[in-house]
Design a protein around this motif. Sequence first.
Motif, PDB file in Angstrom:
ATOM      1  N   ALA A  62       0.880  -1.138  -0.287  1.00 61.38           N
ATOM      2  CA  ALA A  62      -0.058   0.525   0.006  1.00 61.38           C
ATOM      3  C   ALA A  62       0.781   1.032  -0.532  1.00 61.38           C
ATOM      4  CB  ALA A  62      -0.958  -0.351   0.904  1.00 61.38           C
ATOM      5  N   SER A  63       0.645   2.362   0.035  1.00 55.53           N
ATOM      6  CA  SER A  63       0.826   3.619  -0.291  1.00 55.53           C
ATOM      7  C   SER A  63       0.709   5.143   0.324  1.00 55.53           C
ATOM      8  CB  SER A  63       0.903   4.283  -1.918  1.00 55.53           C
ATOM      9  OG  SER A  63       2.176   2.847  -3.268  1.00 55.53           O
ATOM     10  N   ALA A  64       1.618   5.158   0.555  1.00 57.39           N
ATOM     11  CA  ALA A  64       0.819   7.226   1.253  1.00 57.39           C
ATOM     12  C   ALA A  64       0.922   8.150   0.244  1.00 57.39           C
ATOM     13  CB  ALA A  64       1.751   7.086   2.457  1.00 57.39           C
ATOM     14  N   ILE A  65      -0.575   8.273  -0.313  1.00 53.85           N
ATOM     15  CA  ILE A  65      -0.047   9.072  -1.544  1.00 53.85           C
ATOM     16  C   ILE A  65      -0.626  10.470  -0.200  1.00 53.85           C
ATOM     17  CG2 ILE A  65      -1.405  10.411  -3.782  1.00 53.85           C
ATOM     18  CD1 ILE A  65      -0.452   7.621  -3.522  1.00 53.85           C
ATOM     19  N   ALA A  66       0.579  11.861  -0.753  1.00 56.38           N
ATOM     20  CA  ALA A  66       0.519  13.128  -0.222  1.00 56.38           C
ATOM     21  C   ALA A  66      -0.290  13.524  -1.247  1.00 56.38           C
ATOM     22  CB  ALA A  66       1.975  13.474  -0.444  1.00 56.38           C
ATOM     23  N   LEU A  67      -1.104  15.096  -0.355  1.00 57.65           N
ATOM     24  CA  LEU A  67      -2.009  15.702  -0.626  1.00 57.65           C
ATOM     25  C   LEU A  67      -1.241  16.148  -2.312  1.00 57.65           C
ATOM     26  CD1 LEU A  67      -4.815  17.607  -0.454  1.00 57.65           C
ATOM     27  CD2 LEU A  67      -3.388  19.036   0.800  1.00 57.65           C
ATOM     28  N   SER A  68      -0.611  16.285  -2.443  1.00 58.68           N
ATOM     29  CA  SER A  68      -0.232  16.709  -4.104  1.00 58.68           C
ATOM     30  C   SER A  68      -0.043  15.854  -5.463  1.00 58.68           C
ATOM     31  CB  SER A  68       1.312  17.603  -4.172  1.00 58.68           C
ATOM     32  OG  SER A  68       2.049  16.522  -3.456  1.00 58.68           O
ATOM     33  N   SER A  69       0.126  14.394  -4.327  1.00 55.27           N
ATOM     34  CA  SER A  69      -0.207  13.447  -5.112  1.00 55.27           C
ATOM     35  C   SER A  69      -1.153  12.985  -5.526  1.00 55.27           C
ATOM     36  CB  SER A  69       1.061  12.465  -4.675  1.00 55.27           C
ATOM     37  OG  SER A  69       2.460  12.577  -4.734  1.00 55.27           O
ATOM     38  N   GLN A  70      -2.401  13.141  -4.408  1.00 54.07           N
ATOM     39  CA  GLN A  70      -3.967  12.849  -4.390  1.00 54.07           C
ATOM     40  C   GLN A  70      -3.829  13.731  -5.859  1.00 54.07           C
ATOM     41  OE1 GLN A  70      -5.879  15.323  -3.412  1.00 54.07           O
ATOM     42  NE2 GLN A  70      -7.782  14.523  -4.128  1.00 54.07           N
ATOM     43  N   ARG A  71      -3.917  14.734  -5.456  1.00 54.51           N
ATOM     44  CA  ARG A  71      -4.166  16.012  -6.569  1.00 54.51           C
ATOM     45  C   ARG A  71      -3.603  16.152  -8.270  1.00 54.51           C
ATOM     46  NH1 ARG A  71      -1.588  20.796  -3.728  1.00 54.51           N
ATOM     47  NH2 ARG A  71      -3.815  21.273  -1.831  1.00 54.51           N
ATOM     48  N   VAL A  72      -2.317  14.927  -8.575  1.00 58.71           N
ATOM     49  CA  VAL A  72      -1.963  14.029  -9.563  1.00 58.71           C
ATOM     50  C   VAL A  72      -3.372  13.051 -10.234  1.00 58.71           C
ATOM     51  CG1 VAL A  72      -0.306  13.070 -11.018  1.00 58.71           C
ATOM     52  CG2 VAL A  72       0.532  14.088  -9.317  1.00 58.71           C
ATOM     53  N   LEU A  73      -3.443  12.424  -9.197  1.00 58.80           N
ATOM     54  CA  LEU A  73      -4.705  11.133  -9.714  1.00 58.80           C
ATOM     55  C   LEU A  73      -5.994  11.755 -10.201  1.00 58.80           C
ATOM     56  CD1 LEU A  73      -3.155   8.899  -7.059  1.00 58.80           C
ATOM     57  CD2 LEU A  73      -2.575   8.823  -9.356  1.00 58.80           C
ATOM     58  N   GLU A  74      -6.366  12.693  -9.525  1.00 57.49           N
ATOM     59  CA  GLU A  74      -7.794  13.495  -9.470  1.00 57.49           C
ATOM     60  C   GLU A  74      -7.429  14.500 -10.987  1.00 57.49           C
ATOM     61  OE1 GLU A  74     -10.342  16.207  -6.888  1.00 57.49           O
ATOM     62  OE2 GLU A  74      -8.650  16.890  -6.677  1.00 57.49           O
ATOM     63  N   GLY A  75      -6.000  14.972 -11.043  1.00 56.73           N
ATOM     64  CA  GLY A  75      -6.506  15.564 -12.989  1.00 56.73           C
ATOM     65  C   GLY A  75      -6.246  14.940 -13.690  1.00 56.73           C
ATOM     66  N   LEU A 415      -0.197  19.642 -11.995  1.00 58.51           N
ATOM     67  CA  LEU A 415      -1.066  19.126 -11.351  1.00 58.51           C
ATOM     68  C   LEU A 415      -0.781  19.086 -10.344  1.00 58.51           C
ATOM     69  CD1 LEU A 415      -0.009  15.964 -14.228  1.00 58.51           C
ATOM     70  CD2 LEU A 415      -2.172  17.305 -14.564  1.00 58.51           C
ATOM     71  N   MET A 416       0.171  19.326  -9.546  1.00 51.97           N
ATOM     72  CA  MET A 416       0.370  18.755  -7.832  1.00 51.97           C
ATOM     73  C   MET A 416      -0.087  20.486  -7.439  1.00 51.97           C
ATOM     74  SD  MET A 416       3.988  16.765  -7.182  1.00 51.97           S
ATOM     75  CE  MET A 416       3.575  15.109  -6.948  1.00 51.97           C
ATOM     76  N   ARG A 417      -0.385  21.267  -7.947  1.00 52.27           N
ATOM     77  CA  ARG A 417      -1.261  22.181  -7.006  1.00 52.27           C
ATOM     78  C   ARG A 417      -2.592  22.449  -7.829  1.00 52.27           C
ATOM     79  NH1 ARG A 417       3.191  25.217 -10.261  1.00 52.27           N
ATOM     80  NH2 ARG A 417       1.686  26.108 -11.613  1.00 52.27           N
ATOM     81  N   GLY A 418      -3.038  21.496  -8.280  1.00 53.60           N
ATOM     82  CA  GLY A 418      -4.370  21.108  -8.940  1.00 53.60           C
ATOM     83  C   GLY A 418      -4.973  22.137 -10.106  1.00 53.60           C
ATOM     84  N   GLU A 419      -3.782  22.584 -11.257  1.00 55.57           N
ATOM     85  CA  GLU A 419      -4.162  22.639 -11.909  1.00 55.57           C
ATOM     86  C   GLU A 419      -4.182  21.802 -13.216  1.00 55.57           C
ATOM     87  OE1 GLU A 419      -1.027  26.021 -11.821  1.00 55.57           O
ATOM     88  OE2 GLU A 419      -1.810  26.973  -9.667  1.00 55.57           O
ATOM     89  N   ALA A 420      -4.527  22.669 -14.224  1.00 51.03           N
ATOM     90  CA  ALA A 420      -4.685  22.029 -15.886  1.00 51.03           C
ATOM     91  C   ALA A 420      -3.558  22.434 -16.038  1.00 51.03           C
ATOM     92  CB  ALA A 420      -5.547  23.030 -17.217  1.00 51.03           C
ATOM     93  N   LEU A 421      -2.953  21.290 -16.923  1.00 50.49           N
ATOM     94  CA  LEU A 421      -1.246  22.007 -17.717  1.00 50.49           C
ATOM     95  C   LEU A 421      -2.062  23.000 -19.183  1.00 50.49           C
ATOM     96  CD1 LEU A 421      -0.368  18.483 -18.061  1.00 50.49           C
ATOM     97  CD2 LEU A 421       0.311  20.423 -16.432  1.00 50.49           C
TER      98      LEU A 421
END
Length: 421
Positions: A62-75, A415-421
């Motif tokens: 299992a992996s600990a997904i940091a908040l910034s990484s969660q934003r990548v997966l969300e993106g 992506l890690m800031r929750g912004e579009a490319l």
Amino acid sequence: MSTSAHTRQKTSKTVNADILVIGGGLAGGTLSLALAQHGFAVATVDKEDMAGWTDQGFDGRASAIALSSQRVLEGVGLWDVIKDETAPIHDIRVADGASPLFLHYDHEELGDEPFGYMVENRSIRKGLNVLVPKTEGLTYFAPNEVVGLQRGKDGVHATLKDGTVIHADLVVACEGRGSPTRDAAGIKLTKWDYKQAGIVCTVEHERPHDFCAQEHFLPSGPFAILPLPGTKDKPACRSSIVWTERADLWPIMMELDDDDFKEELELRFGDFLGEIEVVGPRFAYPLSLQYAETYIAERLALVADSAHGMHPIAGQGLNMGLRDVAALAEVLVEARRLGQDIGSLAVLEKYERWRRFDNDLMLGVTDALVRLFSNDIEPIKLARDLGMAAVNQLPDMKRFFMRHAMGTVGELPRLMRGEAL
């Protein structure tokens, strides 16, 4: 996308793509989605059959997904698919053995968002299995593998095991630590063995974990108790264990019968969550550090574990890989907007400059932590205990380390800031 793209090919064919991604795992699959969603024609090759990404294929991790990484997966759309199989990390507690001194992080000191999330790797795999087949511009070849690869000024030419030929402008290696593409390119690797293994298993416990990640530093290495989502009746009563053990002891621990293994586990786990029960199989993974001398070569980029691998002491391996993914995607999207050759060294050097320092810093930090905490030398033990206690009492320094745990420190890709490319 045709069904034949996801099955073993019966006849050879030629595929033209902008980017060839070798390896469709957690990093490679996420990168493939990000690139295809931004207009690139992507061909991804993976040795594993997507149909095999099921519970039967669970490898314990299992992996600990940091908040910034969660934003990548969300993106890239993965988060909506897997979010119900994740557990937030609201608190982090670090203790040094039986010492009364400890370090405690509470997410509410920074706001409403958690430090990150715990998710079983199989959940991300299954999420990719949902999204990949319906993503326009992404052709997935699995199970398959690259058996011939040429890189030159005119592009990349790959031959797959089934005879398919792929032409692309760039190849990205996301094959893990043993990357054959990296090795074939002659990129040297620096590596050393920690003479430890990470024993991984899942436990159910009597009392809820309250979404607190715990790390205890023991003489043989760190022992982490990481919150997982539970069952409907007991929603916070399951945790992932990462138990670091010495090379001479971990094989013995793995050979114990279930009762003796549980007894050894309880000695390290303690009774703060009540009775525990090991559920599912146990696994052991030898631990080492490695890094490639360069992340790029002619029309080639290395991403995630193909470029660097670190000790799990800080839970940053996948997070650093997703930073690579987000940075490379941003560099390539920007290069295309400017009309540049995405496979040129001028473009790839931007990616390496962006990621090299950050990864090297994290490799150095994790290595120092392993050496500092994997011993029981009394003066060193006292110094590290006092250091943790001091950080606990210094609000500004503590908040900095908390933001670091969230992955929100440094030059973040969009992506890690929750912004579009």
